[in-house]
Structures are given as C-alpha cells and as structure tokens.
Write a protein that holds these residues in place. Structure first.
Motif, PDB file in Angstrom:
ATOM      1  N   ALA A 157     -11.454  67.285  28.450  1.00 25.10           N
ATOM      2  CA  ALA A 157     -11.932  67.907  27.215  1.00 25.10           C
ATOM      3  C   ALA A 157     -10.827  68.035  26.175  1.00 25.10           C
ATOM      4  O   ALA A 157     -10.992  67.644  25.014  1.00 25.10           O
ATOM      5  CB  ALA A 157     -12.549  69.269  27.515  1.00 25.10           C
ATOM      6  N   GLY A 158      -9.672  68.589  26.589  1.00 24.10           N
ATOM      7  CA  GLY A 158      -8.563  68.746  25.652  1.00 24.10           C
ATOM      8  C   GLY A 158      -8.043  67.408  25.162  1.00 24.10           C
ATOM      9  O   GLY A 158      -7.767  67.232  23.966  1.00 24.10           O
ATOM     10  N   TYR A 159      -7.901  66.470  26.083  1.00 27.02           N
ATOM     11  CA  TYR A 159      -7.439  65.124  25.718  1.00 27.02           C
ATOM     12  C   TYR A 159      -8.411  64.483  24.739  1.00 27.02           C
ATOM     13  O   TYR A 159      -8.018  63.894  23.725  1.00 27.02           O
ATOM     14  CB  TYR A 159      -7.312  64.283  26.987  1.00 27.02           C
ATOM     15  CG  TYR A 159      -6.692  62.915  26.780  1.00 27.02           C
ATOM     16  CD1 TYR A 159      -5.380  62.682  27.145  1.00 27.02           C
ATOM     17  CD2 TYR A 159      -7.428  61.862  26.238  1.00 27.02           C
ATOM     18  CE1 TYR A 159      -4.794  61.421  26.973  1.00 27.02           C
ATOM     19  CE2 TYR A 159      -6.871  60.620  26.051  1.00 27.02           C
ATOM     20  CZ  TYR A 159      -5.553  60.398  26.425  1.00 27.02           C
ATOM     21  OH  TYR A 159      -4.987  59.157  26.232  1.00 27.02           O
ATOM     22  N   GLU A 160      -9.686  64.611  25.035  1.00 28.84           N
ATOM     23  CA  GLU A 160     -10.747  64.000  24.230  1.00 28.84           C
ATOM     24  C   GLU A 160     -10.745  64.542  22.802  1.00 28.84           C
ATOM     25  O   GLU A 160     -10.848  63.780  21.827  1.00 28.84           O
ATOM     26  CB  GLU A 160     -12.083  64.304  24.919  1.00 28.84           C
ATOM     27  CG  GLU A 160     -13.293  63.630  24.369  1.00 28.84           C
ATOM     28  CD  GLU A 160     -14.524  63.997  25.189  1.00 28.84           C
ATOM     29  OE1 GLU A 160     -15.613  63.604  24.762  1.00 28.84           O
ATOM     30  OE2 GLU A 160     -14.385  64.691  26.232  1.00 28.84           O
ATOM     31  N   ARG A 161     -10.606  65.862  22.647  1.00 29.86           N
ATOM     32  CA  ARG A 161     -10.627  66.458  21.316  1.00 29.86           C
ATOM     33  C   ARG A 161      -9.431  66.007  20.487  1.00 29.86           C
ATOM     34  O   ARG A 161      -9.558  65.715  19.293  1.00 29.86           O
ATOM     35  CB  ARG A 161     -10.668  67.981  21.426  1.00 29.86           C
ATOM     36  CG  ARG A 161     -12.013  68.514  21.922  1.00 29.86           C
ATOM     37  CD  ARG A 161     -12.111  70.015  21.725  1.00 29.86           C
ATOM     38  NE  ARG A 161     -11.151  70.739  22.562  1.00 29.86           N
ATOM     39  CZ  ARG A 161     -11.423  71.197  23.771  1.00 29.86           C
ATOM     40  NH1 ARG A 161     -12.621  70.989  24.314  1.00 29.86           N
ATOM     41  NH2 ARG A 161     -10.495  71.853  24.454  1.00 29.86           N
ATOM     42  N   GLU A 162      -8.257  65.913  21.111  1.00 32.00           N
ATOM     43  CA  GLU A 162      -7.072  65.433  20.395  1.00 32.00           C
ATOM     44  C   GLU A 162      -7.244  63.968  19.998  1.00 32.00           C
ATOM     45  O   GLU A 162      -6.887  63.558  18.886  1.00 32.00           O
ATOM     46  CB  GLU A 162      -5.826  65.595  21.266  1.00 32.00           C
ATOM     47  CG  GLU A 162      -4.541  65.186  20.574  1.00 32.00           C
ATOM     48  CD  GLU A 162      -3.311  65.344  21.447  1.00 32.00           C
ATOM     49  OE1 GLU A 162      -2.242  64.810  21.061  1.00 32.00           O
ATOM     50  OE2 GLU A 162      -3.415  65.986  22.517  1.00 32.00           O
ATOM     51  N   TYR A 163      -7.790  63.186  20.877  1.00 32.67           N
ATOM     52  CA  TYR A 163      -8.066  61.767  20.608  1.00 32.67           C
ATOM     53  C   TYR A 163      -9.028  61.616  19.434  1.00 32.67           C
ATOM     54  O   TYR A 163      -8.794  60.832  18.503  1.00 32.67           O
ATOM     55  CB  TYR A 163      -8.641  61.148  21.885  1.00 32.67           C
ATOM     56  CG  TYR A 163      -9.158  59.730  21.779  1.00 32.67           C
ATOM     57  CD1 TYR A 163      -8.305  58.637  21.913  1.00 32.67           C
ATOM     58  CD2 TYR A 163     -10.521  59.486  21.592  1.00 32.67           C
ATOM     59  CE1 TYR A 163      -8.791  57.333  21.852  1.00 32.67           C
ATOM     60  CE2 TYR A 163     -11.021  58.192  21.543  1.00 32.67           C
ATOM     61  CZ  TYR A 163     -10.150  57.118  21.665  1.00 32.67           C
ATOM     62  OH  TYR A 163     -10.632  55.833  21.607  1.00 32.67           O
ATOM     63  N   GLU A 164     -10.097  62.382  19.443  1.00 29.11           N
ATOM     64  CA  GLU A 164     -11.110  62.289  18.380  1.00 29.11           C
ATOM     65  C   GLU A 164     -10.537  62.677  17.024  1.00 29.11           C
ATOM     66  O   GLU A 164     -10.855  62.051  15.997  1.00 29.11           O
ATOM     67  CB  GLU A 164     -12.304  63.183  18.721  1.00 29.11           C
ATOM     68  CG  GLU A 164     -13.116  62.704  19.909  1.00 29.11           C
ATOM     69  CD  GLU A 164     -14.017  63.784  20.485  1.00 29.11           C
ATOM     70  OE1 GLU A 164     -14.101  64.879  19.875  1.00 29.11           O
ATOM     71  OE2 GLU A 164     -14.637  63.550  21.531  1.00 29.11           O
ATOM     72  N   ARG A 165      -9.682  63.726  16.979  1.00 26.34           N
ATOM     73  CA  ARG A 165      -9.107  64.175  15.706  1.00 26.34           C
ATOM     74  C   ARG A 165      -8.245  63.092  15.066  1.00 26.34           C
ATOM     75  O   ARG A 165      -8.118  63.043  13.835  1.00 26.34           O
ATOM     76  CB  ARG A 165      -8.270  65.438  15.918  1.00 26.34           C
ATOM     77  CG  ARG A 165      -9.089  66.702  16.123  1.00 26.34           C
ATOM     78  CD  ARG A 165      -8.229  67.943  15.979  1.00 26.34           C
ATOM     79  NE  ARG A 165      -7.201  68.021  17.008  1.00 26.34           N
ATOM     80  CZ  ARG A 165      -7.346  68.650  18.164  1.00 26.34           C
ATOM     81  NH1 ARG A 165      -8.500  69.250  18.459  1.00 26.34           N
ATOM     82  NH2 ARG A 165      -6.353  68.682  19.044  1.00 26.34           N
ATOM     83  N   ALA A 166      -7.662  62.210  15.888  1.00 29.76           N
ATOM     84  CA  ALA A 166      -6.767  61.181  15.366  1.00 29.76           C
ATOM     85  C   ALA A 166      -7.486  59.875  15.017  1.00 29.76           C
ATOM     86  O   ALA A 166      -6.844  58.933  14.539  1.00 29.76           O
ATOM     87  CB  ALA A 166      -5.651  60.912  16.372  1.00 29.76           C
ATOM     88  N   LEU A 167      -8.795  59.799  15.244  1.00 27.01           N
ATOM     89  CA  LEU A 167      -9.540  58.586  14.909  1.00 27.01           C
ATOM     90  C   LEU A 167      -9.818  58.508  13.413  1.00 27.01           C
ATOM     91  O   LEU A 167     -10.085  59.532  12.765  1.00 27.01           O
ATOM     92  CB  LEU A 167     -10.864  58.525  15.674  1.00 27.01           C
ATOM     93  CG  LEU A 167     -10.794  58.309  17.188  1.00 27.01           C
ATOM     94  CD1 LEU A 167     -12.201  58.324  17.794  1.00 27.01           C
ATOM     95  CD2 LEU A 167     -10.088  57.001  17.537  1.00 27.01           C
ATOM     96  N   ASP A 168      -9.794  57.285  12.875  1.00 27.15           N
ATOM     97  CA  ASP A 168     -10.079  57.056  11.456  1.00 27.15           C
ATOM     98  C   ASP A 168     -11.546  56.719  11.210  1.00 27.15           C
ATOM     99  O   ASP A 168     -11.944  56.504  10.063  1.00 27.15           O
ATOM    100  CB  ASP A 168      -9.236  55.891  10.927  1.00 27.15           C
ATOM    101  CG  ASP A 168      -7.756  56.210  10.912  1.00 27.15           C
ATOM    102  OD1 ASP A 168      -7.405  57.409  10.905  1.00 27.15           O
ATOM    103  OD2 ASP A 168      -6.951  55.258  10.912  1.00 27.15           O
TER     104      ASP A 168
END
Length: 415
Positions: free
Chosen positions: A215-226
């Motif tokens: 969950a934490g990894y996923e949210r950080e990943y999503e925030r960095a997507l363009d």
C-alpha cells in the motif's frame, strides 16, 4: 533455431489421473461479496474466467527445443488452438540488446533465447507482452539509458514481425525488480512516453507483488506518475499462498479511486508446490498446489474479475526435473517425462488452471478432459487421432467416443 512445425491435425487429449477424494470433487464457485468484488462494480471491461496468458521464460527450451517438444505440440493444440491462451509474457533483462545475437536460438546466449521466444510466440499467434527487469544486479544509470535499451528491444521485436503490444516498464519493483517506488514510476513514465511516440504499445503499470507493504509503496509510485494508467498489473502471490483475498484487496483499495475504472491484470501468478511466498521451503505437494490453483480460479478470480491472467511456469526447460530441492519455488503444471520419447506428465493443478470451471475434475468427455484414477496411479497424457486408433507416441488409447477437444473460449479478448 529450426522453425516450429505446424500443429498436428490430430487432436490431443489431456488425461489427468488424480489421487484422493479431495481432488475429485467439483469445487463450488465463490460469491463476489468481498471488498475486491465490490470494487469491480465500478470497473468497466470483461473479466476472464480462466487463465488466458502464459508467462514462461522456458517456452523455447521446452523438452530441449520447442520445435521437437511433445509438450510444445500439446500446448499448441490444446491450450492455444482451443482458444484459452491468447497472450504471452516475457520478463527480459533491461540491457539484453547489448549482447550479440546470431538469430533466434533456444540454446544460444540470452539475446538469442529472447529472439527464440519471440519467434515461437509469433508462430503460435499469441500477442507479446514484455516486462523489463535486472537479473544480474546491473541497473540503468538513468532514464535515458533505460529508454535507449528499451527502444532497441521494441524495434527488434517489430523488425522480427512480432511487435510488443503491451509493456511493463519494470517487473515487480517491490520484490524481484528491486527498485524504489519513485524510480519505478520514472521508468513507467518513460515507457509510456515511448509507447505514445510510436503509437504501438500500451503500458501495464505497477506489476507489484501483493506483499504486506504494497500500500505505501503503491501510493508513492502513483504520486510520481505523469499519467493515469488504464491497466494495472499485480502479482497476487501472497493471496494465493495464504488463500486470502486480503492482500489483493489491499492493492486494489490503494489504486486511484479505489480501482474505479481500472483494468486489473494478474501479470504473473502461480500455485507453488514447494516454497512459500517468502521463499521458505514448504512441502505443499501436488495436492496443495492443486488446492491453491483451485482457489485462484474459483475464488480469487471471480472476486477480483481480472481482465487477463498470466500463469508463470508450464514446463521447466531443458528437460529439468522439478523438485523441492532443485526448484525451490516449483510451480510447473507439467513434468518432463524421464524418457524423451514419452509424453510429458500433467500435474493435478493443470486441470484447474486450464479450464477453471466448476467440475473441472469430473466428467469423461469435456474441457478439460480429466479422470480420477485409482490409488497410487500416476497422471499421464494420452494422444490419439481417433477413437480406438493408435496414438503417435505408442500409448494406450481411450475408447469412449472422445475424438476431439470440445468447448472453446468465450472470454472477450482485448486486441
């Protein structure tokens, strides 16, 4: 590499002999009342009812060479021509194009093996889906080096006549791929830009393992997507091993909009015979593997309704005999025969993964064709051209009127 011969006209029939009363009862379909099931209400698209993709690095080297493989012929006639398998996935070393290639060769270097995979998949008529990773500990120095290597790979596939339709920027970055969430997102952004430029491929985002920290990894990943991906890949290994929907639900609930509008793909999954999801030795045995396969097909997939499911590991290449000592995460659905002249042997889990329908382990003339055997009886495959006729591999022939495979795919395939 010699070219693969055309699939034989004779139909092949798969016979599974399964021991134990537990293995011979028809599993009931699960209701979709979970959070994962509720989340699908807001998602568009058609779900697959069974495994419709293969993720098998060993395909060119089945039985030593796909061209001469008994299982290659069985796979083509039963799995592919039967309409079940439509996509094929390969997880490639990110800089493989820097290695010399003299052309497709199942026994060649890594680059040549990759081209052999593309060749065989293309001849089978499957749609290629590529993931990128590092197996040797080397990683791109930056996005530009990554893009340069990726463009070469995509250009080579196109030149071979087998363009990559779907692209995973990085395989399982929160486990096997070993990348930070921010770097994984950077690579995903770059891959998406490359696909848009060429207008030839679609990015499958994420491809995360459903681990406790997803969950934490996923949210950080999503925030960095363009961009907002249309397709999200997940590897629900924890869910299948634990036979719990909670790990996958955790992944879906942390997608943008809790997964509303997202197309979910199981880009890699398998039922393990030995070694649990943390790599610890655990003897599930053939029965445990089949139970996990049944749970995947009859509980997890109806609840999550994935658009496509790629199974990892059909047959170990180079005639390797799987075991819990030599293959620590043994997931194979078939075992190579001890004698190259004999057909390869299906495991009990193969019946569930092939059809995925209630009653898959019963009946006499259906899809998949399977028969409960006597105590201690081993599973085996039988091939024949006609009822009462002689099989091409000098095997006994079933005389029950079953001369062709029945049934076909009813799943909507998105080209």
């Amino acid at each position: 590499m010699t070219r693969r011969a055309s699939a034989p006209a004779a139909a092949l029939c798969l016979t599974l002999a399964i021991c134990g009363a537990m293995m011979c009862s028809a599993p009931a379909r699960a209701a979709t009342g979970s959070a994962a099931g509720a989340a699908t209400d807001a998602r568009a698209g058609t779900a697959t009812a069974y495994v419709d993709g293969i993720s098998d690095q060993d395909l060119p080297a089945w039985d030593g060479d796909f061209d001469d493989s008994y299982f290659g012929r069985l796979f083509s006639a039963v799995w592919v021509e039967g309409g079940h398998i439509r996509l094929a996935r390969y997880v490639a070393q990110w800089n493989l194009m820097g290695e010399y290639s003299g052309g497709a060769d199942a026994q060649g270097d890594y680059h040549e093996k990759f081209e052999a995979w593309l060749t065989d998949v293309g001849e089978l008529g499957l749609v290629p889906e590529i993931g990128v990773t590092s197996y040797d500990g080397s990683y791109p120095a930056g996005v530009q080096e990554y893009l340069q290597s990726l463009r070469l790979l995509l250009d080579r596939a196109r030149a071979m006549g087998h363009p990559v339709r779907y692209l995973e920027a990085w395989n399982e970055p929160n486990n096997q791929g070993a990348q930070t969430a921010h770097r994984a997102a950077q690579l995903t952004n770059a891959a998406d830009q490359l696909c848009e430029q060429d207008n030839a491929c679609t990015v499958v985002a994420g491809n995360l393992e459903d681990s406790p920290d997803v969950a934490g990894y996923e949210r950080e990943y999503e925030r960095a997507l363009d961009f907002r991906p249309a397709i999200w890949g997940v590897h629900p290994y924890y869910s299948v091993e634990l036979r719990s929907e909670a790990p996958l639900e955790n992944f879906i609930e942390n997608l943008p909009g809790a997964g509303a509008g997202a197309r979910i793909w199981f880009t890699e999954i398998a039922a393990r015979r030995c070694a649990d999801y943390q790599g610890r030795l655990r003897e599930n045995g053939a029965g445990g593997q089949a139970e996990r396969a049944r749970w995947l097909l009859d509980t997890l997939m109806p609840a999550a309704r994935p658009e496509h499911v790629f199974y990892f590991g059909f047959l170990a290449g180079e005639r390797r005999q799987p075991s819990c000592s030599s293959e620590r995460e043994d997931v194979a659905l078939y075992e190579p025969s001890a004698d190259a002249a004999d057909p390869d042997v299906p495991r009990a889990a193969a019946s569930y993964v092939w059809g995925g329908g209630a009653g898959a382990l019963s009946g006499s003339c259906g899809e998949p064709l399977s028969f409960p055997g006597g105590a201690g009886e081993e599973a085996r495959a039988v091939a024949w051209p006609a009822a009462g006729g002689a099989g091409g591999w000098s095997l006994s022939v079933l005389i029950d009127g079953c001369t062709t495979l029945t049934g076909s795919s009813t799943s909507t395939f998105i080209p």
